[in-house]
Every structure is written in structure tokens, then in C-alpha cells.
Design an enzyme around this catalytic site. Structure first.
Site, PDB file in Angstrom:
ATOM      1  N   ASN A 170     -17.714  41.738  -3.672  1.00  0.00           N
ATOM      2  CA  ASN A 170     -16.360  41.565  -3.705  1.00  0.00           C
ATOM      3  C   ASN A 170     -15.702  41.428  -5.158  1.00  0.00           C
ATOM      4  O   ASN A 170     -14.545  41.717  -5.204  1.00  0.00           O
ATOM      5  CB  ASN A 170     -15.310  41.036  -3.195  1.00  0.00           C
ATOM      6  CG  ASN A 170     -15.704  38.897  -2.581  1.00  0.00           C
ATOM      7  OD1 ASN A 170     -15.571  38.622  -4.713  1.00  0.00           O
ATOM      8  ND2 ASN A 170     -15.059  38.022  -2.694  1.00  0.00           N
ATOM      9  N   LYS A 171     -16.523  41.580  -5.849  1.00  0.00           N
ATOM     10  CA  LYS A 171     -15.886  41.526  -7.308  1.00  0.00           C
ATOM     11  C   LYS A 171     -15.952  43.156  -8.325  1.00  0.00           C
ATOM     12  O   LYS A 171     -16.650  44.066  -7.880  1.00  0.00           O
ATOM     13  CB  LYS A 171     -16.426  40.492  -8.109  1.00  0.00           C
ATOM     14  CG  LYS A 171     -16.941  39.658  -7.856  1.00  0.00           C
ATOM     15  CD  LYS A 171     -15.576  38.249  -7.817  1.00  0.00           C
ATOM     16  CE  LYS A 171     -15.777  36.975  -7.480  1.00  0.00           C
ATOM     17  NZ  LYS A 171     -16.533  36.712  -6.820  1.00  0.00           N
TER      18      LYS A 171
END
Length: 373
Positions: free
Chosen positions: A184-185
Site C-alpha cells: 500500500n506504499k
């Protein structure tokens, strides 16, 4: 026909990722010895204006090594935000140190200079700056305090790839800085992390610690216990491709934030993310929502209702001073940090992944309006 579920995150892998992974497989360089490791470390260090990058297996281990390498003494205190992930406190506790929690700002959700000043004691030796969700900590006053008092600074920039503070890259501050590359980065390697520093000796020590403290003159004789925290060449190949597209990623994230803002502008009952401060524009790592007190349910119930409508969500962090494991160990007992406690119970974030479509943003916003109606 039922619309497809909108996941809270889907990464975007539409650059050179497949080409670089194929190169790893074609050449046989799939371990931690491959050439993409150095390329990734150098590209991340360059993006943050740092001299050295040390890649590791994940962002939590990056914090473990960063704290350990600073050489603090058992019982020394490290100030941290209470509103953060458990990895921050865990790294401190595992090093034999004492985490001291501070409350957060209600608008930016970050730790403040006022909180830090109030938490300083004769045993304070370091401050862990953790940038939360989309806006960085207001760094200048805290860094000034740290320099005046001789405190070490660990900068957790796990959520801040591509973000800046007064024009300088997040990850460029403090004695050491850390990043996470979870899916999710803004830069992902599946799992993975990085430690950045400008200190040559500290960089050498970190590189040794992540490689079991093997000695160059006699590999299997050890003077110190380290970690096997090596990133693989496969992961680094993904990372190199992701850093190449980081400016575009930041544009996409800010566009997602603007679209949510336009859909939710006049919706009552919620607090939306602050678009900008006098030191940074929001990078919208996630699009967080905090329910007002007059909404007759909490974040947990809101997320349940959104899931029924096919919308993925995640809760906000739970406060460190309320973590059962830390309280059983005797840390942060009988503390109250009301702002963080409130947003932990009334905050969550909507789908925020890079592959999110305009239709999915509209559907997510509409679903939120419906559960609030």
C-alpha cells in the site's frame, strides 16, 4: 448486477517491473547478492537526498536496526507518537529502551512540539518522528529542540515516499530515516524496507547488522548478534521500477485526494484530511475520515456498513498507550491522550490504492454519504 468490491488498496505495477523481474530470472540473480540491490539503495537515497541507503526485509525491521544501531543505553527514553503503528514502540522496547507516548494534533494527526516538550525528562535520549497518513510532522521546532538537547532523531517516513517538508524530502531528516515498501506504499516491493543516513560509519554498522554481522576477514566468526534482514534482488528490481515512476505516483495520489474532496465537500458529520499546511501539501497516502461526535456510531460500525455496500476500508491506528502488550510490560500506564483516543475510535480510511478508478472513488464516496444519511 452487484458491483465489484472496491478494495482498500491495489498497487500499480505498470512501469518496468515485469522487465526487471524477468532480468532477475534470466540472469539467476534472485538472492540478496544481485545488482538491483545497489541500484535500489542508491535510487532511494538519491530521492531523499541522502548519502546511504541500506535495504532490509520490511519497514518494521528497518526501525529495529535503526534504533539498535544508535547505541542508546538500556532504560533510556525515546519519545514517540501514541498514534502510530506498533512497530515504532516494538523497536524501542526490543532495544531495552522506554517508549514515552505523546498525543497528536487533531487536524494533521501528527505529534506536535508541545507534546514533545512536555514529555522530555532527564532520561530522554531520542525522538522518533513518525509522519502520519499524508502530512509530515512539523519538523523544524522538534529538530531544533533535539539539537539543543543532544537527542538522537529517528525519522519514520514509511508513508511519505515523495513527500516534502518545506521543500526538503521526507526521509532526509534525523540521524536515521526509515521507509516501508508494503504493497500500500507509494513505492512497493511487496515486502521490504530501507534505512537512510548520511553518516558513513552508521551506514557500515547498519549494513553489518542486516547481514548477521558477518566479518569480512572471517565470515562465520561473529563479534555481535545481527539480523538476517536482507532484501532480495527480486524485491529490489520491483523497487527500482517503482522509484522511476514516483513523481507520477505522487500526482495520482493527490488527484485521488482532490476527487474525494470534490465528492465529500458538503457532507456533514465527518472531518476530511487537511489538504495543506504552511509546510506541506497533503500527499494522501490514504484518504482518512474521522466521524464527528454527533454521528451515532463509531468507525467500526461505519466500516461494517461500508463493507455491506462493497467498499473496503481500514481502521486508524490504535494508540500505543492502550496496547495490551505494552501495558502488561509496565509501559505508559494510567495515561490519557484524548485526541488520539478519539480518532482511533472514530477514524478509518476509504479505498486509497494507486489503481483506484474515478468510478470506484465516486462509489466509495456515495456509499459513505448513504451510511451517514
Amino acid at each position: 448486477m452487484t458491483s465489484a468490491f472496491v478494495p482498500v488498496n491495489t498497487p500499480l505495477l505498470d512501469g518496468n517491473e515485469a522487465e526487471y523481474l524477468a532480468e532477475c530470472i534470466r540472469t539467476g540473480w534472485i538472492s540478496s547478492e544481485g545488482p538491483f540491490i545497489k541500484r535500489f539503495e542508491e535510487s532511494m537515497a538519491s530521492a531523499a537526498g541522502r548519502r546511504h541507503g541500506i535495504s532490509v526485509t520490511n519497514g518494521s525491521v528497518a526501525l529495529d536496526l535503526a534504533v539498535h544501531a544508535l547505541g542508546l543505553e538500556p532504560g533510556d527514553e525515546v519519545i514517540i507518537p501514541t498514534f502510530t503503528i506498533i512497530s515504532c514502540a516494538a523497536a524501542i522496547v526490543r532495544a531495552g529502551l522506554v517508549p514515552v507516548a505523546v498525543d497528536c494534533d487533531p487536524a494533521t494527526w501528527n505529534m506536535t512540539i508541545e507534546g514533545v516538550e512536555a514529555a522530555v525528562t532527564s532520561r530522554t535520549r531520542a525522538i522518533m518522528l513518525v509522519h502520519i497518513y499524508g502530512l509530515p510532522v512539523d519538523l523544524a521546532p522538534i529538530i531544533e529542540l533535539a539539537r539543543n538537547r543532544g537527542f538522537k532523531i529517528i525519522e519514520d517516513a514509511a508513508e511519505m515516499h515523495g513527500q516534502t517538508y518545506r521543500g526538503a524530502p521526507c526521509g532526509s531528516f534525523g540521524d536515521v530515516s526509515t521507509f516501508s515498501f508494503y504493497p500500500n506504499k507509494h513505492v512497493t516491493t511487496g515486502e521490504g524496507g530501507m534505512i537512510l543516513t548520511d553518516d558513513d560509519a552508521l551506514a557500515d554498522r547498519l549494513a553489518s547488522l542486516r547481514n548477521l554481522c558477518f566479518q569480512p576477514q572471517q565470515r562465520f566468526i561473529h563479534e555481535e548478534l545481527g539480523w538476517n534482514a536482507r532484501m532480495t534482488n527480486l524485491q529490489a528490481a520491483l523497487g527500482v521500477a517503482q522509484v522511476e515512476r514516483l513523481p507520477r505516483t505522487v500526482e495520482i495520489k493527490r488527484r485521488i485526494g482532490r476527487l474525494y474532496d470534490s465528492h465529500l465537500e458538503n457532507v456533514e458529520g465527518i472531518r476530511r484530511p487537511v489538504p495543506r499546511t504552511n509546510y506541506a501539501d497533503n500527499i494522501y497516502w490514504v484518504y482518512g475520515i474521522v466521524l464527528n461526535d454527533d454521528v451515532p456510531f463509531d468507525a467500526k460500525e461505519a466500516m461494517r456498513r461500508l463493507a455491506e455496500k462493497g467498499i473496503g476500508t481500514r481502521p486508524f491506528f490504535w494508540c500505543m498507550h492502550e496496547q495490551p502488550v505494552l501495558r502488561r510490560m509496565g509501559f505508559m500506564l494510567n495515561e490519557r491522550h484524548p485526541i488520539a483516543e478519539r480518532i482511533a475510535r472514530r477514524g478509518f480510511y476509504l479505498p486509497s490504492g494507486l489503481a483506484l478508478t474515478e468510478d470506484e472513488i465516486a462509489r466509495s464516496a456515495q456509499a459513505l454519504k448513504e451510511i451517514l444519511a
